[in-house]
Design an enzyme around this catalytic site. Sequence first.
Site, PDB file in Angstrom:
ATOM      1  CG  ASP A   9      -2.079   0.974   1.125  1.00 16.07           C
ATOM      2  OD1 ASP A   9      -2.212   1.639   0.081  1.00 16.07           O
ATOM      3  OD2 ASP A   9      -2.853   1.101   2.094  1.00 16.07           O
ATOM      4  CB  SER A  10       0.274   4.789  -0.611  1.00 14.13           C
ATOM      5  OG  SER A  10      -0.877   4.880   0.201  1.00 14.13           O
ATOM      6  CB  CYS A  72      -3.478   0.365  -2.212  1.00 14.69           C
ATOM      7  SG  CYS A  72      -3.623   2.026  -2.817  1.00 14.69           S
ATOM      8  CD  GLU A 148      -0.288   7.445   6.071  1.00 13.88           C
ATOM      9  OE1 GLU A 148       0.854   7.528   6.533  1.00 13.88           O
ATOM     10  OE2 GLU A 148      -0.774   6.386   5.627  1.00 13.88           O
ATOM     11  CB  CYS A 179      -9.685   4.761   1.054  1.00 17.79           C
ATOM     12  SG  CYS A 179      -8.012   5.278   1.529  1.00 17.79           S
ATOM     13  CG  HIS A 181      -5.240   5.477   4.876  1.00 20.78           C
ATOM     14  ND1 HIS A 181      -4.745   4.857   3.756  1.00 20.78           N
ATOM     15  CD2 HIS A 181      -4.182   6.021   5.511  1.00 20.78           C
ATOM     16  CE1 HIS A 181      -3.436   5.028   3.720  1.00 20.78           C
ATOM     17  NE2 HIS A 181      -3.072   5.728   4.776  1.00 20.78           N
TER      18      HIS A 181
HETATM   19  N1  DGL Z   1      -4.838   3.618   1.156  1.00 20.45           N
HETATM   20  C1  DGL Z   1      -4.885   3.787  -0.243  1.00 20.45           C
HETATM   21  C2  DGL Z   1      -6.239   3.438  -0.831  1.00 20.45           C
HETATM   22  O1  DGL Z   1      -6.829   2.525  -0.354  1.00 20.45           O
HETATM   23  C3  DGL Z   1      -4.352   5.049  -0.807  1.00 20.45           C
HETATM   24  C4  DGL Z   1      -4.184   6.197   0.094  1.00 20.45           C
HETATM   25  C5  DGL Z   1      -3.298   7.209  -0.577  1.00 20.45           C
HETATM   26  O2  DGL Z   1      -2.109   6.930  -0.683  1.00 20.45           O
HETATM   27  O3  DGL Z   1      -3.805   8.232  -1.043  1.00 20.45           O
HETATM   28  O4  DGL Z   1      -6.723   4.008  -1.740  1.00 20.45           O
END
Ligand code: DGL
Length: 258
Positions: A9-10, A72, A148, A179, A181
């Site tokens: 993931d990022s 992600c 974050e 997402c 997050h």
């Molecule tokens: N967590 C990632 C997603 O599910 C990307 C978050 C990001 O890097 O912008 O889309």
Amino acid sequence: MNGPIGLFDSGFGGLTVMRELIEWLPNESFVYLGDTANLPYGNKSPETVIRYARANAAFLMSQGIKLLVIPCHTASCHALDVLRQELPIPVVGMIEPGLQLVQPFQRIAILGTASTIASGLYQTQIAQCAPQVKIFAQACPLFVPLIEEGFHEHESAYLIAQSYLEELKGKIDAALLACTHYPLLRKVLSAVLGPDIALIEPAVSAAKSVKAILMQKNLLRTHPESPRHQFFASDDPEKFRKFGKLFLGQSIEKVEKK
Ligand code: DGL
């Protein structure tokens, strides 16, 4: 069959999916890569996200993974088909697991990064597999930086969520958290949207898909030793180690620099 399962993931977000994978597959080893040097992915072009995804997959392949999960959603939207064509191992993204969960609802909001929403992939796929569902798509670009930075329960999170979601109130039965997050914002999202709105998280159905593939392909780990999990970050491994606990639900002992 005794190789690890890879995830990238990022940043930390994919750890919310790894948490479910550990729950469903307690005998498996995992290698997780947080591409923190390139975070966020959510405001990048498809070409850039594909380039990052290819590099991440190549790194994880060099660790001997037997299956790749792309938790992600942004990378799943842009790079899943590319990686499925290019890699010799099974690749699981987040779109299909998400689609399995939308059927019972009439009116759904898809909440995701700007890049995920702009791809239109969820919108078209839901329209195809559940044409009765009315879809509202909402990009929430400030959510990832808030999370974050550990601001997921801060009053600023409520204000920002309010401004993104105000228009949706009274119009939806459920919100798909597209997402990795966003599960950390559950409390805020419920407060803003109302406690009756279902918050759909594809992590469990992704974990079930991974288990089914491993069983079907006879790839379940059989090694008698306890599984081992490895973590890599492309920038600031120490920050990843400290914050990762919040997403994974357990302490991370060591994070190596990719
Ligand atoms: N967590 C990632 C997603 O599910 C990307 C978050 C990001 O890097 O912008 O889309």
